[in-house]
Design a protein around this motif. Structure first.
Motif, PDB file in Angstrom:
ATOM      1  N   LYS A 110     -11.020   5.678  -8.596  1.00 63.37           N
ATOM      2  CA  LYS A 110     -11.890   4.797  -9.521  1.00 63.37           C
ATOM      3  C   LYS A 110     -10.969   3.299  -8.967  1.00 63.37           C
ATOM      4  CE  LYS A 110     -15.111   5.037 -11.827  1.00 63.37           C
ATOM      5  NZ  LYS A 110     -16.517   5.047 -12.138  1.00 63.37           N
ATOM      6  N   VAL A 111     -11.460   2.266  -8.722  1.00 66.09           N
ATOM      7  CA  VAL A 111     -10.777   1.147  -8.588  1.00 66.09           C
ATOM      8  C   VAL A 111     -11.159   0.559 -10.288  1.00 66.09           C
ATOM      9  CG1 VAL A 111     -10.632  -1.370  -7.767  1.00 66.09           C
ATOM     10  CG2 VAL A 111     -11.934   0.256  -6.003  1.00 66.09           C
ATOM     11  N   THR A 112      -9.656  -0.045 -10.028  1.00 65.98           N
ATOM     12  CA  THR A 112      -9.596  -0.603 -12.128  1.00 65.98           C
ATOM     13  C   THR A 112      -9.644  -1.962 -12.418  1.00 65.98           C
ATOM     14  OG1 THR A 112      -7.248   0.206 -12.275  1.00 65.98           O
ATOM     15  CG2 THR A 112      -8.904   1.824 -12.376  1.00 65.98           C
ATOM     16  N   GLY A 113      -8.696  -2.736 -10.763  1.00 63.62           N
ATOM     17  CA  GLY A 113      -8.178  -3.818 -10.628  1.00 63.62           C
ATOM     18  C   GLY A 113      -7.701  -4.254  -9.738  1.00 63.62           C
ATOM     19  N   LYS A 114      -7.541  -5.738  -9.217  1.00 59.04           N
ATOM     20  CA  LYS A 114      -6.383  -6.239  -7.930  1.00 59.04           C
ATOM     21  C   LYS A 114      -4.948  -6.580  -8.826  1.00 59.04           C
ATOM     22  CE  LYS A 114     -10.570  -8.516  -5.655  1.00 59.04           C
ATOM     23  NZ  LYS A 114     -10.149  -7.390  -4.587  1.00 59.04           N
ATOM     24  N   VAL A 115      -3.948  -6.756  -8.250  1.00 58.45           N
ATOM     25  CA  VAL A 115      -2.638  -7.308  -8.332  1.00 58.45           C
ATOM     26  C   VAL A 115      -3.203  -8.394  -7.558  1.00 58.45           C
ATOM     27  CG1 VAL A 115      -0.657  -6.185  -7.821  1.00 58.45           C
ATOM     28  CG2 VAL A 115      -2.009  -4.330  -8.517  1.00 58.45           C
ATOM     29  N   VAL A 116      -1.880  -9.635  -8.320  1.00 60.99           N
ATOM     30  CA  VAL A 116      -2.002 -10.600  -7.818  1.00 60.99           C
ATOM     31  C   VAL A 116      -0.178 -11.031  -7.537  1.00 60.99           C
ATOM     32  CG1 VAL A 116      -1.788 -13.088  -7.684  1.00 60.99           C
ATOM     33  CG2 VAL A 116      -3.659 -11.626  -8.842  1.00 60.99           C
ATOM     34  N   SER A 117       0.418 -11.253  -6.613  1.00 59.53           N
ATOM     35  CA  SER A 117       1.984 -11.419  -6.433  1.00 59.53           C
ATOM     36  C   SER A 117       2.251 -12.432  -5.408  1.00 59.53           C
ATOM     37  CB  SER A 117       2.118  -9.905  -5.467  1.00 59.53           C
ATOM     38  OG  SER A 117       3.569  -9.799  -5.184  1.00 59.53           O
ATOM     39  N   VAL A 167       1.219 -11.064   3.018  1.00 61.27           N
ATOM     40  CA  VAL A 167       0.329 -11.793   3.104  1.00 61.27           C
ATOM     41  C   VAL A 167      -1.146 -11.049   3.359  1.00 61.27           C
ATOM     42  CG1 VAL A 167       0.213 -14.678   3.395  1.00 61.27           C
ATOM     43  CG2 VAL A 167       2.544 -13.403   3.019  1.00 61.27           C
ATOM     44  N   GLY A 168      -2.238 -12.533   1.944  1.00 63.20           N
ATOM     45  CA  GLY A 168      -3.850 -11.985   2.967  1.00 63.20           C
ATOM     46  C   GLY A 168      -4.298 -10.996   2.373  1.00 63.20           C
ATOM     47  N   MET A 169      -3.133  -9.651   2.197  1.00 64.75           N
ATOM     48  CA  MET A 169      -3.732  -8.210   1.748  1.00 64.75           C
ATOM     49  C   MET A 169      -4.736  -8.511   0.457  1.00 64.75           C
ATOM     50  SD  MET A 169      -2.195  -4.803   2.827  1.00 64.75           S
ATOM     51  CE  MET A 169      -1.324  -4.957   4.154  1.00 64.75           C
ATOM     52  N   SER A 170      -5.478  -7.989   0.622  1.00 63.16           N
ATOM     53  CA  SER A 170      -5.817  -7.399  -1.475  1.00 63.16           C
ATOM     54  C   SER A 170      -5.232  -6.408  -1.601  1.00 63.16           C
ATOM     55  CB  SER A 170      -7.629  -7.215  -0.778  1.00 63.16           C
ATOM     56  OG  SER A 170      -7.652  -6.887  -2.240  1.00 63.16           O
ATOM     57  N   LEU A 171      -4.929  -5.841  -2.794  1.00 66.87           N
ATOM     58  CA  LEU A 171      -4.253  -5.014  -3.077  1.00 66.87           C
ATOM     59  C   LEU A 171      -5.206  -4.967  -4.580  1.00 66.87           C
ATOM     60  CD1 LEU A 171      -0.517  -6.427  -2.723  1.00 66.87           C
ATOM     61  CD2 LEU A 171      -1.878  -4.466  -1.643  1.00 66.87           C
ATOM     62  N   ILE A 172      -5.272  -3.211  -4.588  1.00 64.46           N
ATOM     63  CA  ILE A 172      -5.970  -3.210  -5.953  1.00 64.46           C
ATOM     64  C   ILE A 172      -5.566  -1.995  -6.574  1.00 64.46           C
ATOM     65  CG2 ILE A 172      -8.378  -3.856  -5.131  1.00 64.46           C
ATOM     66  CD1 ILE A 172      -8.985  -1.199  -4.063  1.00 64.46           C
ATOM     67  N   THR A 173      -5.894  -2.138  -8.104  1.00 62.38           N
ATOM     68  CA  THR A 173      -5.274  -0.923  -8.756  1.00 62.38           C
ATOM     69  C   THR A 173      -6.199   0.168  -9.131  1.00 62.38           C
ATOM     70  OG1 THR A 173      -5.760  -2.014 -10.666  1.00 62.38           O
ATOM     71  CG2 THR A 173      -3.413  -2.304 -10.255  1.00 62.38           C
ATOM     72  N   VAL A 174      -6.222   1.167  -8.817  1.00 64.47           N
ATOM     73  CA  VAL A 174      -6.829   2.514  -8.191  1.00 64.47           C
ATOM     74  C   VAL A 174      -6.421   3.518  -9.610  1.00 64.47           C
ATOM     75  CG1 VAL A 174      -7.562   1.695  -6.225  1.00 64.47           C
ATOM     76  CG2 VAL A 174      -6.143   3.681  -6.030  1.00 64.47           C
ATOM     77  N   VAL A 230      -1.628   1.229  -6.629  1.00 64.56           N
ATOM     78  CA  VAL A 230      -1.693   0.420  -6.078  1.00 64.56           C
ATOM     79  C   VAL A 230      -1.831   0.582  -4.516  1.00 64.56           C
ATOM     80  CG1 VAL A 230      -1.314  -2.122  -5.048  1.00 64.56           C
ATOM     81  CG2 VAL A 230       0.036  -0.987  -7.452  1.00 64.56           C
ATOM     82  N   ALA A 231      -2.885  -0.044  -3.917  1.00 66.90           N
ATOM     83  CA  ALA A 231      -3.476   0.615  -2.702  1.00 66.90           C
ATOM     84  C   ALA A 231      -4.344  -0.592  -1.944  1.00 66.90           C
ATOM     85  CB  ALA A 231      -4.701   1.396  -2.290  1.00 66.90           C
ATOM     86  N   ALA A 232      -4.035  -0.984  -0.821  1.00 72.52           N
ATOM     87  CA  ALA A 232      -4.268  -2.198   0.177  1.00 72.52           C
ATOM     88  C   ALA A 232      -6.121  -2.181   0.282  1.00 72.52           C
ATOM     89  CB  ALA A 232      -3.653  -2.518   1.381  1.00 72.52           C
ATOM     90  N   ASP A 233      -6.585  -3.006   0.524  1.00 67.57           N
ATOM     91  CA  ASP A 233      -7.998  -2.265   0.571  1.00 67.57           C
ATOM     92  C   ASP A 233      -8.365  -3.134   1.958  1.00 67.57           C
ATOM     93  OD1 ASP A 233     -10.874  -2.634  -0.161  1.00 67.57           O
ATOM     94  OD2 ASP A 233     -10.399  -3.743  -1.660  1.00 67.57           O
ATOM     95  N   PRO A 234      -9.179  -2.428   3.007  1.00 69.29           N
ATOM     96  CA  PRO A 234      -9.552  -4.127   3.443  1.00 69.29           C
ATOM     97  C   PRO A 234     -11.175  -3.968   2.971  1.00 69.29           C
ATOM     98  CG  PRO A 234      -9.025  -1.559   4.487  1.00 69.29           C
ATOM     99  CD  PRO A 234      -8.280  -1.219   3.011  1.00 69.29           C
ATOM    100  N   PHE A 235     -11.304  -3.808   2.204  1.00 70.52           N
ATOM    101  CA  PHE A 235     -13.096  -3.637   2.566  1.00 70.52           C
ATOM    102  C   PHE A 235     -13.378  -4.257   1.473  1.00 70.52           C
ATOM    103  CE2 PHE A 235     -11.956   0.590   3.951  1.00 70.52           C
ATOM    104  CZ  PHE A 235     -13.183   1.072   5.007  1.00 70.52           C
ATOM    105  N   GLY A 281       6.977  -6.615  -3.628  1.00 74.92           N
ATOM    106  CA  GLY A 281       6.414  -8.311  -4.436  1.00 74.92           C
ATOM    107  C   GLY A 281       6.924  -8.116  -5.632  1.00 74.92           C
ATOM    108  N   ILE A 282       6.965  -9.203  -6.184  1.00 72.96           N
ATOM    109  CA  ILE A 282       6.533  -9.409  -7.284  1.00 72.96           C
ATOM    110  C   ILE A 282       5.741  -9.476  -8.454  1.00 72.96           C
ATOM    111  CG2 ILE A 282       7.530 -10.880  -9.676  1.00 72.96           C
ATOM    112  CD1 ILE A 282      10.088 -10.881  -7.288  1.00 72.96           C
ATOM    113  N   ILE A 283       5.074  -8.451  -9.343  1.00 76.38           N
ATOM    114  CA  ILE A 283       3.685  -9.143  -9.613  1.00 76.38           C
ATOM    115  C   ILE A 283       3.672 -10.291 -11.038  1.00 76.38           C
ATOM    116  CG2 ILE A 283       1.988  -8.049 -10.472  1.00 76.38           C
ATOM    117  CD1 ILE A 283       2.618  -4.554  -9.956  1.00 76.38           C
ATOM    118  N   ASP A 284       3.036 -11.128 -10.104  1.00 74.95           N
ATOM    119  CA  ASP A 284       2.719 -12.347 -11.437  1.00 74.95           C
ATOM    120  C   ASP A 284       1.929 -11.746 -12.868  1.00 74.95           C
ATOM    121  OD1 ASP A 284       3.043 -13.609  -8.862  1.00 74.95           O
ATOM    122  OD2 ASP A 284       1.146 -14.739  -8.536  1.00 74.95           O
TER     123      ASP A 284
END
Lengths: 87, 87, 87, 87, 87
Positions: A5-12, A20-27, A46-51, B84-87
């Motif tokens: 289940k996708v629960t959020g996004k990671v900002v770094s 850089v430029g890759m979407s990272l989501i928490t699951v 945390v997973a890389a998300d190309p979708f 990475g360092i998470i913001d």
């Protein structure tokens, strides 16, 4: 693979350049109790998300070196990636 | 990957030569309880840190063979690295 | 990597030829409770040890394919190896 | 490898192109209690299935990079695959 | 690696062709309680066995991609193999 289940996004801001430029989501991993109800795992991954998945989506996640093939970058330091959205 | 809290540093004088000069930190996995409070995992991991993180930082950590790509040394015996360092 | 306590040695007469002459030790993962006391994990792992560690030593252990780089044998069937002694 | 019980199928319309046409099944690990009764694990895994297994089958499942060899696609982002049906 | 107790054999008629003729055994991880008594883990694993081990043997088992080196087949979909018999 894991159903997650996708629960959020990671900002770094400060990160490895290949991220850089890759979407990272928490699951969180999904399983089911004896009655068939969804059970969401305690661990956060945390997973890389190309979708471009959104919070609440149910996704298929691969782990380990295989994740690099999912994102089309054979040398990215990524050990988990979304490989499908579960219907 | 895992979201981790940096908890300390590891000092090792006698070590594999490819680890000389590499910062090694202890981290614990982060998750969240039902109210959204941070929960720090019991297991202590040691990760290579190319970013110079300090205690208390929240970092993104990759596991397995991918960690070698994170530190730019394809033959280092490292199975975990900060990416990475998470913001 | 894991911080581990060395707990013993493994003696094996009948083994894969690439393990002949290699020291094999039993280790348990180390973590710390809320007061900072050492907690030794229940699982027992066996690691290749190129340093000649003794029982009670606190060591840094790498897992997975990376362990082969630690022992300098790219085709040894070893998934865990000591990469440093913690001061 | 793990002995697993097949518990269902995964349907995913939007997925990595190398997964198109591949059967994906949900499995749970099998173990046995002191009396020899089957115990089914709580975690749900998703494995690629080149054998066309049905729900209730007992299968042998490999994990990690090796799974790619089981499905004959060296670059598929798959970390788990059925390698046999247990008699 | 893990110290494991051999608990049985796996019979599979329908399987990946690279597993034909290979002995597959069930094992459980061994650890020790505070008094030094053997504790057998709950999880059941299946390992390739090039040594012809019998039930009750105490063996050394490697996990992951390294297992392929233990059985001398660089492309077998095997993630666990016996690499020694513990004296």
């Amino acid at each position: 693979m894991l159903m997650c289940k996708v629960t959020g996004k990671v900002v770094s801001t400060i990160k490895n350049e290949s991220l850089v430029g890759m979407s990272l989501i928490t699951v969180r991993a999904l399983s089911f109790d004896a009655k068939g109800n969804e059970v969401v795992g305690k661990e956060v991954y945390v997973a890389a998300d190309p979708f471009g998945c959104g919070v609440g989506h149910c996704v298929l996640v691969t782990q380990g070196g295989n994740a690099r093939f999912a994102i089309g970058d054979g040398k990215a330091p990524v050990d988990m990636a979304v490989v499908g959205i579960i219907d």
